[in-house]
Scaffold this motif. Structure first.
Motif, PDB file in Angstrom:
ATOM      1  N   GLU A 103      35.035  57.935  28.961  1.00 48.62           N
ATOM      2  CA  GLU A 103      34.383  56.619  28.352  1.00 48.62           C
ATOM      3  C   GLU A 103      35.313  56.363  27.082  1.00 48.62           C
ATOM      4  O   GLU A 103      35.518  57.196  26.212  1.00 48.62           O
ATOM      5  N   GLN A 104      35.362  54.967  26.729  1.00 47.49           N
ATOM      6  CA  GLN A 104      35.914  54.535  25.516  1.00 47.49           C
ATOM      7  C   GLN A 104      34.958  53.396  25.071  1.00 47.49           C
ATOM      8  O   GLN A 104      35.130  52.439  25.990  1.00 47.49           O
ATOM      9  N   HIS A 105      34.680  53.552  23.764  1.00 52.37           N
ATOM     10  CA  HIS A 105      33.948  52.413  23.286  1.00 52.37           C
ATOM     11  C   HIS A 105      34.416  51.571  21.927  1.00 52.37           C
ATOM     12  O   HIS A 105      34.986  52.522  21.290  1.00 52.37           O
ATOM     13  N   LEU A 106      34.774  50.453  22.315  1.00 54.21           N
ATOM     14  CA  LEU A 106      35.672  49.765  21.250  1.00 54.21           C
ATOM     15  C   LEU A 106      34.699  48.606  20.796  1.00 54.21           C
ATOM     16  O   LEU A 106      34.027  47.906  21.660  1.00 54.21           O
ATOM     17  N   THR A 107      35.034  48.315  19.265  1.00 56.12           N
ATOM     18  CA  THR A 107      34.482  47.111  18.639  1.00 56.12           C
ATOM     19  C   THR A 107      35.784  46.136  18.505  1.00 56.12           C
ATOM     20  O   THR A 107      36.483  46.458  17.765  1.00 56.12           O
ATOM     21  N   PRO A 152      57.762  56.889  36.541  1.00 52.66           N
ATOM     22  CA  PRO A 152      58.698  55.734  36.169  1.00 52.66           C
ATOM     23  C   PRO A 152      59.274  55.949  34.819  1.00 52.66           C
ATOM     24  O   PRO A 152      60.120  54.997  34.700  1.00 52.66           O
ATOM     25  N   SER A 153      58.384  56.552  33.834  1.00 53.24           N
ATOM     26  CA  SER A 153      58.978  56.624  32.634  1.00 53.24           C
ATOM     27  C   SER A 153      58.520  57.804  31.906  1.00 53.24           C
ATOM     28  O   SER A 153      57.514  58.390  32.468  1.00 53.24           O
ATOM     29  N   HIS A 154      59.135  58.048  30.781  1.00 49.66           N
ATOM     30  CA  HIS A 154      58.655  59.502  30.413  1.00 49.66           C
ATOM     31  C   HIS A 154      58.116  59.247  28.731  1.00 49.66           C
ATOM     32  O   HIS A 154      58.618  58.577  28.180  1.00 49.66           O
ATOM     33  N   GLY A 155      57.031  60.014  28.888  1.00 50.13           N
ATOM     34  CA  GLY A 155      56.263  59.927  27.526  1.00 50.13           C
ATOM     35  C   GLY A 155      54.666  60.408  27.810  1.00 50.13           C
ATOM     36  O   GLY A 155      54.483  60.731  28.719  1.00 50.13           O
ATOM     37  N   PRO A 156      54.083  60.616  26.711  1.00 46.47           N
ATOM     38  CA  PRO A 156      52.719  61.118  26.939  1.00 46.47           C
ATOM     39  C   PRO A 156      51.767  59.992  27.468  1.00 46.47           C
ATOM     40  O   PRO A 156      51.935  58.847  27.424  1.00 46.47           O
ATOM     41  N   ILE A 157      50.699  60.303  28.185  1.00 49.85           N
ATOM     42  CA  ILE A 157      49.815  59.656  28.951  1.00 49.85           C
ATOM     43  C   ILE A 157      48.916  59.219  27.668  1.00 49.85           C
ATOM     44  O   ILE A 157      48.040  60.115  27.521  1.00 49.85           O
ATOM     45  N   SER A 158      48.897  58.057  27.287  1.00 53.28           N
ATOM     46  CA  SER A 158      47.978  57.511  26.218  1.00 53.28           C
ATOM     47  C   SER A 158      46.599  57.063  26.636  1.00 53.28           C
ATOM     48  O   SER A 158      45.878  56.727  25.954  1.00 53.28           O
ATOM     49  N   SER A 159      46.621  56.556  27.888  1.00 52.52           N
ATOM     50  CA  SER A 159      45.296  56.106  28.632  1.00 52.52           C
ATOM     51  C   SER A 159      45.237  56.519  29.915  1.00 52.52           C
ATOM     52  O   SER A 159      46.104  56.372  30.775  1.00 52.52           O
ATOM     53  N   PRO A 160      44.524  57.473  30.336  1.00 51.72           N
ATOM     54  CA  PRO A 160      44.192  57.902  31.775  1.00 51.72           C
ATOM     55  C   PRO A 160      43.710  57.107  32.846  1.00 51.72           C
ATOM     56  O   PRO A 160      42.940  56.140  32.456  1.00 51.72           O
ATOM     57  N   PHE A 161      43.987  57.288  34.136  1.00 44.90           N
ATOM     58  CA  PHE A 161      43.294  56.488  35.213  1.00 44.90           C
ATOM     59  C   PHE A 161      41.908  56.812  35.238  1.00 44.90           C
ATOM     60  O   PHE A 161      41.405  57.855  35.085  1.00 44.90           O
ATOM     61  N   GLY A 162      41.090  55.616  35.248  1.00 49.23           N
ATOM     62  CA  GLY A 162      39.505  55.707  35.733  1.00 49.23           C
ATOM     63  C   GLY A 162      38.789  55.684  34.181  1.00 49.23           C
ATOM     64  O   GLY A 162      37.447  55.853  34.414  1.00 49.23           O
ATOM     65  N   LEU A 163      39.492  55.534  33.204  1.00 51.40           N
ATOM     66  CA  LEU A 163      38.769  55.605  31.830  1.00 51.40           C
ATOM     67  C   LEU A 163      37.800  54.272  31.805  1.00 51.40           C
ATOM     68  O   LEU A 163      38.325  53.315  32.150  1.00 51.40           O
ATOM     69  N   ARG A 165      35.730  51.642  30.170  1.00 51.02           N
ATOM     70  CA  ARG A 165      35.944  51.068  28.796  1.00 51.02           C
ATOM     71  C   ARG A 165      34.731  49.865  28.384  1.00 51.02           C
ATOM     72  O   ARG A 165      34.196  49.451  29.378  1.00 51.02           O
ATOM     73  N   PHE A 166      34.243  49.901  27.052  1.00 50.18           N
ATOM     74  CA  PHE A 166      33.184  49.165  26.871  1.00 50.18           C
ATOM     75  C   PHE A 166      33.733  48.396  25.662  1.00 50.18           C
ATOM     76  O   PHE A 166      34.009  49.146  24.407  1.00 50.18           O
ATOM     77  N   PHE A 167      33.672  47.034  25.662  1.00 44.04           N
ATOM     78  CA  PHE A 167      34.286  46.185  24.557  1.00 44.04           C
ATOM     79  C   PHE A 167      32.701  45.706  24.123  1.00 44.04           C
ATOM     80  O   PHE A 167      32.164  44.922  24.772  1.00 44.04           O
ATOM     81  N   ASN A 168      32.555  46.018  22.641  1.00 40.41           N
ATOM     82  CA  ASN A 168      31.249  45.694  22.114  1.00 40.41           C
ATOM     83  C   ASN A 168      30.077  45.869  22.940  1.00 40.41           C
ATOM     84  O   ASN A 168      29.070  45.144  23.019  1.00 40.41           O
TER      85      ASN A 168
END
Length: 277
Positions: A103-107, A152-163, A165-168
């Motif tokens: 889970e990711q909680h954001l304001t 398709p592109s190379h780099g770290p996974i910055s946000s995984p599948f299925g995360l 999310r909660f906005f406010n």
């Protein structure tokens, strides 16, 4: 899309799990019977059948012994337990296990969490175009053997599948793909052969491309800086399709990559060879 950096230790763990479970690395995607996963089921027949899951056609792959296998995308919203699919009108079952996603909680400011009223019609139109692309079931590559996807592109996974999310503290849809962090202008390639079926600039997703790989398997690429292919073009695995950017609703340069099967968004890592990350 907001970024949650995946620790290197977790990436390594995923790689090891994939290595240990991938028994058919060149024949099938990885069998992972969880919400957002894939069921790979032996149909025990040397001929294609009429197969459906939740009213949608199923991708079928022939193995080296000429037996057909069903490749079924499982919705993130699917509850654990036994579920039915149809083979020539007869019900068959398989078991779906539970999986807990992060889970990711954001304001955020209200103006960033809800689109402006004057953009609603545009968003609705783009939603219809996306739905049409995701629900397509073509005969492209119908007799081709499955090959593991290229990243398709190379780099770290910055946000995984299925995360989740909660906005406010208001729940949003779970993350329907993975975000790959990469520098602006870095290459984006096609992970497999297919046809470019939709391109455009979308309100949320920015410059985007949809590729049809056949049999209900569709991939989407978002927030691109530039598109390097046109709608209607056939592409090969490894061919350049665009450049990394931050167009649309994005906080920085990255690629959002979605994999959809039978109009179901599923974990893209299940299509990669274990040494891809």
């Amino acid at each position: 899309m907001d970024k949650l950096i995946m620790p290197k230790s977790l990436i390594l763990s995923i790689s090891l799990i994939m290595l240990s479970t991938l028994s058919h690395s060149l024949n099938f995607p990885i069998d992972s019977r969880v919400p957002g996963g894939i069921a790979v089921i032996n149909l025990e027949t040397a001929e294609k059948v009429q197969a459906e899951f939740q009213g949608k056609k199923i991708w079928q792959i022939k193995d080296k012994d000429d037996n057909y296998w069903a490749i079924i995308g499982i919705p993130l919203s699917q509850k654990p337990g036994y579920v039915n699919f149809l083979v020539n009108g007869k019900e068959k079952k398989f078991l779906i296990e539970n999986k807990a996603y992060k889970e990711q909680h954001l304001t955020v400011k209200r103006k960033h969490s809800n689109p402006p009223a004057d953009q609603i019609k545009r968003i609705q139109k783009e939603s219809r175009l996306s739905k049409k692309a995701f629900t397509r079931f073509s005969e492209i590559n119908q007799d081709a053997a499955f090959n593991a996807f290229l990243l398709p592109s190379h780099g770290p996974i910055s946000s995984p599948f299925g995360l989740k999310r909660f906005f406010n503290e208001q729940p949003r849809r779970p993350h329907s793909g993975i975000d790959i962090a990469a520098p602006r202008g870095a290459d984006i390639i096609a992970p497999a052969d297919g046809e470019i079926i939709l391109t455009g600039n979308f309100f949320f997703n920015g410059n985007s491309i949809f590729i049809d790989h056949g049999q209900g398997l569709i991939t989407m690429y978002c927030h691109m800086d530039t598109l390097e292919v046109e709608q209607g073009k056939m592409v090969k695995a490894g061919e350049l399709i665009g450049k990394i950017g931050s167009t649309g609703r994005a906080t920085g340069p990255h690629l959002h990559w979605t994999v959809s099967l039978n109009n179901t968004r599923i974990e893209p890592l299940l299509f990669l060879a274990p040494d891809s990350l």
